[in-house]
Design a protein around this motif. Sequence first.
Motif, mmCIF file in Angstrom:
data_model
loop_
_atom_site.group_PDB
_atom_site.id
_atom_site.type_symbol
_atom_site.label_atom_id
_atom_site.label_comp_id
_atom_site.label_asym_id
_atom_site.label_seq_id
_atom_site.Cartn_x
_atom_site.Cartn_y
_atom_site.Cartn_z
ATOM 1 N N HIS A 214 12.294 2.492 -3.855
ATOM 2 C CA HIS A 214 11.117 2.460 -4.732
ATOM 3 C C HIS A 214 10.821 1.029 -5.165
ATOM 4 O O HIS A 214 9.664 0.600 -5.177
ATOM 5 C CB HIS A 214 11.360 3.352 -5.951
ATOM 6 N N ALA A 215 11.856 0.270 -5.493
ATOM 7 C CA ALA A 215 11.674 -1.124 -5.902
ATOM 8 C C ALA A 215 11.037 -1.949 -4.788
ATOM 9 O O ALA A 215 10.168 -2.796 -5.038
ATOM 10 C CB ALA A 215 13.010 -1.729 -6.315
ATOM 11 N N LEU A 216 11.452 -1.720 -3.560
ATOM 12 C CA LEU A 216 10.896 -2.444 -2.423
ATOM 13 C C LEU A 216 9.431 -2.093 -2.196
ATOM 14 O O LEU A 216 8.642 -2.920 -1.732
ATOM 15 C CB LEU A 216 11.703 -2.154 -1.164
ATOM 16 N N GLN A 217 9.033 -0.848 -2.531
ATOM 17 C CA GLN A 217 7.629 -0.500 -2.410
ATOM 18 C C GLN A 217 6.798 -1.206 -3.471
ATOM 19 O O GLN A 217 5.657 -1.592 -3.230
ATOM 20 C CB GLN A 217 7.447 1.009 -2.529
ATOM 21 N N VAL A 218 7.378 -1.412 -4.646
ATOM 22 C CA VAL A 218 6.667 -2.128 -5.714
ATOM 23 C C VAL A 218 6.472 -3.584 -5.331
ATOM 24 O O VAL A 218 5.395 -4.152 -5.514
ATOM 25 C CB VAL A 218 7.436 -2.016 -7.050
ATOM 26 N N ASP A 219 7.505 -4.205 -4.795
ATOM 27 C CA ASP A 219 7.425 -5.609 -4.367
ATOM 28 C C ASP A 219 8.222 -5.766 -3.079
ATOM 29 O O ASP A 219 9.443 -5.912 -3.105
ATOM 30 C CB ASP A 219 7.963 -6.544 -5.451
ATOM 31 N N GLY A 220 7.514 -5.734 -1.958
ATOM 32 C CA GLY A 220 8.165 -5.768 -0.658
ATOM 33 C C GLY A 220 8.976 -7.012 -0.386
ATOM 34 O O GLY A 220 9.914 -6.981 0.411
ATOM 35 N N ARG A 221 8.626 -8.127 -1.039
ATOM 36 C CA ARG A 221 9.362 -9.376 -0.837
ATOM 37 C C ARG A 221 10.195 -9.748 -2.056
ATOM 38 O O ARG A 221 10.673 -10.874 -2.158
ATOM 39 C CB ARG A 221 8.388 -10.504 -0.485
ATOM 40 N N GLY A 222 10.365 -8.801 -2.953
ATOM 41 C CA GLY A 222 11.183 -9.081 -4.135
ATOM 42 C C GLY A 222 12.615 -9.423 -3.752
ATOM 43 O O GLY A 222 13.199 -8.810 -2.861
ATOM 44 N N SER A 223 13.205 -10.396 -4.437
ATOM 45 C CA SER A 223 14.570 -10.826 -4.116
ATOM 46 C C SER A 223 15.574 -9.763 -4.550
ATOM 47 O O SER A 223 15.338 -8.978 -5.470
ATOM 48 C CB SER A 223 14.889 -12.148 -4.821
ATOM 49 N N PHE A 224 16.710 -9.736 -3.864
ATOM 50 C CA PHE A 224 17.759 -8.793 -4.215
ATOM 51 C C PHE A 224 18.236 -9.046 -5.648
ATOM 52 O O PHE A 224 18.555 -8.100 -6.374
ATOM 53 C CB PHE A 224 18.940 -8.903 -3.252
ATOM 54 N N SER A 225 18.285 -10.317 -6.060
ATOM 55 C CA SER A 225 18.756 -10.640 -7.405
ATOM 56 C C SER A 225 17.818 -10.067 -8.465
ATOM 57 O O SER A 225 18.277 -9.538 -9.487
ATOM 58 C CB SER A 225 18.893 -12.155 -7.570
ATOM 59 N N ARG A 226 16.519 -10.166 -8.221
ATOM 60 C CA ARG A 226 15.548 -9.650 -9.190
ATOM 61 C C ARG A 226 15.586 -8.125 -9.237
ATOM 62 O O ARG A 226 15.538 -7.508 -10.312
ATOM 63 C CB ARG A 226 14.147 -10.139 -8.826
ATOM 64 N N PHE B 13 -2.435 -14.606 0.921
ATOM 65 C CA PHE B 13 -2.665 -13.308 1.558
ATOM 66 C C PHE B 13 -2.417 -12.169 0.565
ATOM 67 O O PHE B 13 -3.181 -11.204 0.498
ATOM 68 C CB PHE B 13 -1.750 -13.124 2.759
ATOM 69 N N ILE B 14 -1.332 -12.289 -0.203
ATOM 70 C CA ILE B 14 -0.976 -11.233 -1.150
ATOM 71 C C ILE B 14 -1.982 -11.179 -2.301
ATOM 72 O O ILE B 14 -2.509 -10.115 -2.642
ATOM 73 C CB ILE B 14 0.452 -11.447 -1.682
ATOM 74 N N GLU B 15 -2.251 -12.327 -2.891
ATOM 75 C CA GLU B 15 -3.147 -12.367 -4.043
ATOM 76 C C GLU B 15 -4.578 -11.998 -3.668
ATOM 77 O O GLU B 15 -5.307 -11.424 -4.480
ATOM 78 C CB GLU B 15 -3.114 -13.763 -4.679
ATOM 79 N N GLY B 16 -4.974 -12.300 -2.435
ATOM 80 C CA GLY B 16 -6.325 -11.977 -1.994
ATOM 81 C C GLY B 16 -6.492 -10.547 -1.528
ATOM 82 O O GLY B 16 -7.601 -10.105 -1.246
ATOM 83 N N GLY B 17 -5.378 -9.807 -1.440
ATOM 84 C CA GLY B 17 -5.456 -8.408 -1.027
ATOM 85 C C GLY B 17 -5.430 -8.192 0.469
ATOM 86 O O GLY B 17 -5.535 -7.053 0.933
ATOM 87 N N LEU B 18 -5.282 -9.263 1.256
ATOM 88 C CA LEU B 18 -5.225 -9.096 2.712
ATOM 89 C C LEU B 18 -3.908 -8.474 3.145
ATOM 90 O O LEU B 18 -3.873 -7.616 4.033
ATOM 91 C CB LEU B 18 -5.405 -10.450 3.408
ATOM 92 N N LEU B 19 -2.807 -8.896 2.514
ATOM 93 C CA LEU B 19 -1.471 -8.455 2.911
ATOM 94 C C LEU B 19 -0.951 -7.413 1.929
ATOM 95 O O LEU B 19 -0.782 -7.679 0.735
ATOM 96 C CB LEU B 19 -0.516 -9.653 2.969
ATOM 97 N N LEU B 20 -0.700 -6.222 2.455
ATOM 98 C CA LEU B 20 -0.135 -5.128 1.681
ATOM 99 C C LEU B 20 1.240 -4.789 2.247
ATOM 100 O O LEU B 20 1.539 -5.106 3.406
ATOM 101 C CB LEU B 20 -1.044 -3.895 1.754
ATOM 102 N N PHE B 21 2.066 -4.158 1.447
ATOM 103 C CA PHE B 21 3.414 -3.825 1.897
ATOM 104 C C PHE B 21 3.614 -2.324 1.943
ATOM 105 O O PHE B 21 3.111 -1.580 1.099
ATOM 106 C CB PHE B 21 4.458 -4.457 0.969
ATOM 107 N N GLU B 22 4.348 -1.886 2.944
ATOM 108 C CA GLU B 22 4.675 -0.463 3.091
ATOM 109 C C GLU B 22 6.142 -0.351 3.484
ATOM 110 O O GLU B 22 6.619 -1.073 4.380
ATOM 111 C CB GLU B 22 3.803 0.176 4.168
ATOM 112 N N VAL B 23 6.854 0.511 2.791
ATOM 113 C CA VAL B 23 8.244 0.787 3.144
ATOM 114 C C VAL B 23 8.256 1.912 4.165
ATOM 115 O O VAL B 23 7.839 3.031 3.871
ATOM 116 C CB VAL B 23 9.071 1.181 1.907
ATOM 117 N N GLU B 24 8.687 1.613 5.363
ATOM 118 C CA GLU B 24 8.812 2.622 6.411
ATOM 119 C C GLU B 24 10.189 3.262 6.308
ATOM 120 O O GLU B 24 11.207 2.585 6.433
ATOM 121 C CB GLU B 24 8.662 1.997 7.802
ATOM 122 N N ILE B 25 10.195 4.565 6.084
ATOM 123 C CA ILE B 25 11.452 5.298 6.035
ATOM 124 C C ILE B 25 11.168 6.728 6.456
ATOM 125 O O ILE B 25 10.121 7.292 6.111
ATOM 126 C CB ILE B 25 12.097 5.233 4.638
#
Length: 330
Positions: A15-27, A220-232
């Motif tokens: 769930h955390a990865l879906q919220v922020d796909g590039r979020g660091s493991f530490s965060r 890309f992220i801030e402009g809305g071009l790049l979205l993230f999806e967790v494939e599972i």
Amino acid sequence: MEHVTIDATDRRIIHALQVDGRGSFSRIAAVLGLGERTVARRYQRLRSQLALRVVGISDARHLGHLDWFVRMRATPEVVESVGAALAGRHDTSWIASLAPGTELTCIVQAGLAGTDGPGTVLDQLGRRKNIASLTAQCLLAPVAGVGGWAGRLDALTPQEQAELAPKSAAFNEPDARFAPTPQDRRLLRLLAEDARTSIAALAHQTDTPESTVRRRVSEFIEGGLLLFEVEIDPRLYGRTVEAICWLDVEPAQLAAVGKQLATHGEVAFAATTTGPTNLLAILELTGATALHDYLTNRLSTLPGIRHAETALTAHRTKRAGPLLARPRAS
């Protein structure tokens, strides 16, 4: 996949990865109250077993493109060969055969009318003589499944989600256009394969300075071009049956039905469309009985639905991201 299982902690990390796909493991670890090594180890376990991948999706609207939901009927042999060919393309996603194997569906990203010339996937499919029927519905606007499937987004509290949300996220204009350079396109393709690829690796593979790559990814992220999806695989959540549902909804009730679908945990994705039906939904369920219950007890209560057609997927060939070549056994 047959030996992969997930527990409550895995679900929180997913769930955390879906919220922020590039979020660091530490965060992620800090917000979830876990050890950083625990988060990294659990992610790597699922990633190495090909059970989990975070992919970067290019929003068609920001590229001046359209998404089309394509449905074709043919013999099982043609369905299999066409599905395999489509799976290798960068402009296709969500490819599935429908039971009993004589139909194929997929999403195709194509240019606007007048810009899509011969040789594109829609043009090629339309010219094939061994396809019995072919329809293409334009996906006008998503109404459910934006930011991930609701059925697996119940592991974190609202406060945890707010803490994990990217701080740089900004309001973006849905119709804002990007004109990617060749390097940008290469960067977007790498992020489509693995959205968590490091800046250093992206810079090396695109032969671009790290500072430029970092800036472009942020844009890309801030402009809305790049979205993230967790494939599972939904089966890891006990969802063993996938169905596609075409709904004919009274126009006056279309918005209301869409809002309700967005609250249904069974709905992985839904969008308004062109064509004889005006709403498309992809459902993930625990079995055939659950599909029956959903159709009779939930969907039937929504206002304005005049007709519903459902079909079970037989095999999902491709999801949101591009196929990856499996390493050959030595």
